[in-house]
Structures are given as C-alpha cells and as structure tokens.
Design a protein around this motif. Sequence first.
Motif, PDB file in Angstrom:
ATOM      1  N   VAL A 187       0.926  -1.043   0.117  1.00 59.51           N
ATOM      2  CA  VAL A 187      -0.012   0.006   0.057  1.00 59.51           C
ATOM      3  C   VAL A 187       0.897   1.093   0.067  1.00 59.51           C
ATOM      4  O   VAL A 187       1.881   1.411   0.950  1.00 59.51           O
ATOM      5  N   ASN A 188       0.820   1.906  -1.076  1.00 59.39           N
ATOM      6  CA  ASN A 188       1.726   3.433  -1.174  1.00 59.39           C
ATOM      7  C   ASN A 188       0.608   4.485  -1.597  1.00 59.39           C
ATOM      8  O   ASN A 188      -0.539   4.144  -1.751  1.00 59.39           O
ATOM      9  N   ALA A 189       1.265   5.515  -1.448  1.00 58.90           N
ATOM     10  CA  ALA A 189       0.493   6.797  -1.874  1.00 58.90           C
ATOM     11  C   ALA A 189       1.285   7.590  -2.850  1.00 58.90           C
ATOM     12  O   ALA A 189       2.837   7.475  -2.998  1.00 58.90           O
ATOM     13  N   VAL A 190       0.734   8.451  -3.672  1.00 64.85           N
ATOM     14  CA  VAL A 190       1.376   9.230  -4.646  1.00 64.85           C
ATOM     15  C   VAL A 190       0.968  10.520  -4.176  1.00 64.85           C
ATOM     16  O   VAL A 190      -0.178  10.979  -3.920  1.00 64.85           O
ATOM     17  N   CYS A 191       1.938  11.458  -4.216  1.00 63.70           N
ATOM     18  CA  CYS A 191       1.921  12.933  -3.827  1.00 63.70           C
ATOM     19  C   CYS A 191       2.086  13.757  -4.920  1.00 63.70           C
ATOM     20  O   CYS A 191       3.188  14.323  -5.060  1.00 63.70           O
ATOM     21  N   PRO A 192       1.123  14.114  -5.954  1.00 61.48           N
ATOM     22  CA  PRO A 192       1.140  15.157  -6.968  1.00 61.48           C
ATOM     23  C   PRO A 192       1.554  16.800  -6.496  1.00 61.48           C
ATOM     24  O   PRO A 192       0.952  16.858  -5.276  1.00 61.48           O
ATOM     25  N   GLY A 193       2.335  17.344  -7.240  1.00 63.45           N
ATOM     26  CA  GLY A 193       2.150  18.656  -6.994  1.00 63.45           C
ATOM     27  C   GLY A 193       1.237  19.523  -7.764  1.00 63.45           C
ATOM     28  O   GLY A 193       0.160  18.790  -8.001  1.00 63.45           O
ATOM     29  N   TYR A 194       1.339  20.515  -8.397  1.00 60.60           N
ATOM     30  CA  TYR A 194       0.576  21.172  -9.156  1.00 60.60           C
ATOM     31  C   TYR A 194       0.228  20.614 -10.510  1.00 60.60           C
ATOM     32  O   TYR A 194       1.343  20.519 -11.276  1.00 60.60           O
ATOM     33  N   VAL A 195      -0.755  19.938 -10.900  1.00 59.02           N
ATOM     34  CA  VAL A 195      -0.884  19.183 -12.165  1.00 59.02           C
ATOM     35  C   VAL A 195      -1.882  19.882 -12.992  1.00 59.02           C
ATOM     36  O   VAL A 195      -3.013  20.292 -12.606  1.00 59.02           O
ATOM     37  N   GLU A 196      -1.559  19.768 -14.396  1.00 60.80           N
ATOM     38  CA  GLU A 196      -2.585  20.268 -15.338  1.00 60.80           C
ATOM     39  C   GLU A 196      -3.861  19.476 -15.507  1.00 60.80           C
ATOM     40  O   GLU A 196      -3.823  18.511 -16.491  1.00 60.80           O
ATOM     41  N   THR A 197      -4.804  19.623 -14.676  1.00 63.99           N
ATOM     42  CA  THR A 197      -5.957  19.042 -14.901  1.00 63.99           C
ATOM     43  C   THR A 197      -7.002  20.027 -14.715  1.00 63.99           C
ATOM     44  O   THR A 197      -6.906  21.189 -14.188  1.00 63.99           O
ATOM     45  N   PRO A 198      -8.344  19.659 -14.955  1.00 64.89           N
ATOM     46  CA  PRO A 198      -9.500  20.539 -14.647  1.00 64.89           C
ATOM     47  C   PRO A 198      -9.567  21.138 -13.248  1.00 64.89           C
ATOM     48  O   PRO A 198      -9.979  22.182 -13.100  1.00 64.89           O
ATOM     49  N   MET A 199      -9.078  20.451 -12.162  1.00 67.62           N
ATOM     50  CA  MET A 199      -9.374  20.667 -11.015  1.00 67.62           C
ATOM     51  C   MET A 199      -8.500  22.014 -10.453  1.00 67.62           C
ATOM     52  O   MET A 199      -8.602  22.993  -9.661  1.00 67.62           O
ATOM     53  N   ILE A 200      -7.402  22.352 -11.316  1.00 71.08           N
ATOM     54  CA  ILE A 200      -6.504  23.540 -11.228  1.00 71.08           C
ATOM     55  C   ILE A 200      -6.782  24.729 -12.110  1.00 71.08           C
ATOM     56  O   ILE A 200      -6.113  25.752 -11.806  1.00 71.08           O
ATOM     57  N   GLY A 201      -7.653  24.482 -12.909  1.00 73.04           N
ATOM     58  CA  GLY A 201      -8.028  25.502 -14.145  1.00 73.04           C
ATOM     59  C   GLY A 201      -8.320  26.846 -13.437  1.00 73.04           C
ATOM     60  O   GLY A 201      -7.685  27.847 -13.674  1.00 73.04           O
ATOM     61  N   GLU A 202      -9.272  27.114 -12.446  1.00 71.72           N
ATOM     62  CA  GLU A 202      -9.708  28.195 -11.989  1.00 71.72           C
ATOM     63  C   GLU A 202      -8.419  29.064 -11.112  1.00 71.72           C
ATOM     64  O   GLU A 202      -8.329  30.145 -11.060  1.00 71.72           O
ATOM     65  N   SER A 203      -7.862  27.984 -10.326  1.00 74.23           N
ATOM     66  CA  SER A 203      -6.430  28.681  -9.574  1.00 74.23           C
ATOM     67  C   SER A 203      -5.369  29.086 -10.555  1.00 74.23           C
ATOM     68  O   SER A 203      -4.989  30.213 -10.200  1.00 74.23           O
TER      69      SER A 203
END
Length: 255
Positions: A187-203
């Motif tokens: 069991v592991n986790a991945v920790c993305p930084g700022y990624v070009e996805t719809p979630m960050i578009g407004e920011s």
Amino acid sequence: MPGLLAGKSALVTGAASGIGRATALLFAREGARVTLSDLPGEALESAAAAVADAGGEAQAVAADVTREDEVATLVERAVARFGRLDCAFNNAGVAPRSVGAAGQRIGEMSRDSWDALLAINLTGVWLCMKHELAAMERQGGGAIVNTASIGGLVGLPRSNAYVVSKHAVIGLTRSAAIDYAEAGIRVNAVCPGYVETPMIGESMARRGEQILGTVPMHRLGRPEEIAEAVAWLCSDRAGFVTGAAQVVDGGYTAV
C-alpha cells in the motif's frame, strides 16, 4: 516485451478525467485489464471507450465512493469481470472549491463543507481500501496506491480541510502497509504537485504566475507523469516498496 502490468486486473476511481483517466489509459497500455469508476456520466463512459479504443480491455462502473454499498459493488464487479483484483488506484477526490470552501481560512469554513470534503477525500479512500484489501487478501496479495498530495506533506494556505484529508490519506496508507505486509499486499501513496487537470484550472486563471513561481521546474505536471509513478508502484518492479509517499511535484517540496 510484456508491459509492467501484463495480465493484471486494475481498478481506478476518479477515472473520468485528469490523473485518473491518464492512469487508466497507461494501465491498459502496460497490459492491465481495467475497471474505471467515477460518478455516473458521459465522461466516465468516454474514458472507458478511450481505453478500449487503445486496445485495452475495460469496463465502466459508476460509483459514489462515499457510499459503502456502491463501493462494495464496484469491487465485486471488478473481480467478477476479470477474476481477481491485482491493483487499485484510489484517486477520487475534490478540491475545496468543489464543496464551497475556496479561499477560506479554517474559521470561515462551514461544517457542511468540511464534512463533504472529508467524506470524499478520506472516508472514500478508506471505504475503497476496506473492500479492495478484503479481495486482495482472499487471493493472496495485491497493490494499492492512494492519491495524496503535496498538501499531505506540507501546509497550504486556505486549504484546511483538503490538507487535513491528504495528511490523513498518507497516515492511512502507512498504517495499512504495516497491517497487510504479511498478506502480500503493498500500500503506497502518490503525492502530486500542481498538475494540469480541470481541478486546477480556476486557480491558474487567478494566480498562475504565483503558483509556477513555487515550482522549481516552472511548469505544471502532466497527468501522464503522475500515472507513470502509479503504474510503477502497482507493478512487481516495486516489490519491496510499501508505506511510501511518492512525491511527483517538480521540486515543490524540495524548496
């Protein structure tokens, strides 16, 4: 040459867009048969069709990760279709603005916003793990990757519940890694930084230059770059890796 995940059965939540969709596509290219899940809608069906069009074997199963009955059915359908569950990527999650808490300090958040974000980002991961782990333990092993964030490693301004949820995902990941190591489940986790996805578009529209100024590589990550880390963590090549929080952030947390 066989792919990293040749012959494996994989499950991806939050698969309709962004990192989840990119990971489902990569899983298929690396030889996995993929169950894609998200809320009901055209985007989920489109993502599953894209996997099939690329030559992969896929099924779309709509599910709300905050509802245990739907999560249980999701895992059951993944096992029923492909015979087992070797890999799971618990990626479904939301940003503060999705629950009406964008730009708010902790004293300004409503209880409803707090509860809604934790229900998806934390309880949803736990519910998925609960049923995935049971399936994997019955078959003698498997690999799970949970989506955390740089917000699981450091504080972020005006992102209180989000930061809490992602820190908790890392804690949940590490504890589960210990509990299930003898069962052959990593069991592991991945920790993305700022990624070009719809979630960050407004920011990015509001403060893109400020965000990029915090990233030593001076760019956003691509969903496919996160997917590569997830695929490796799910593969046998990461056979001695468990309880890790793999950072993929362009150097953000190195500063």
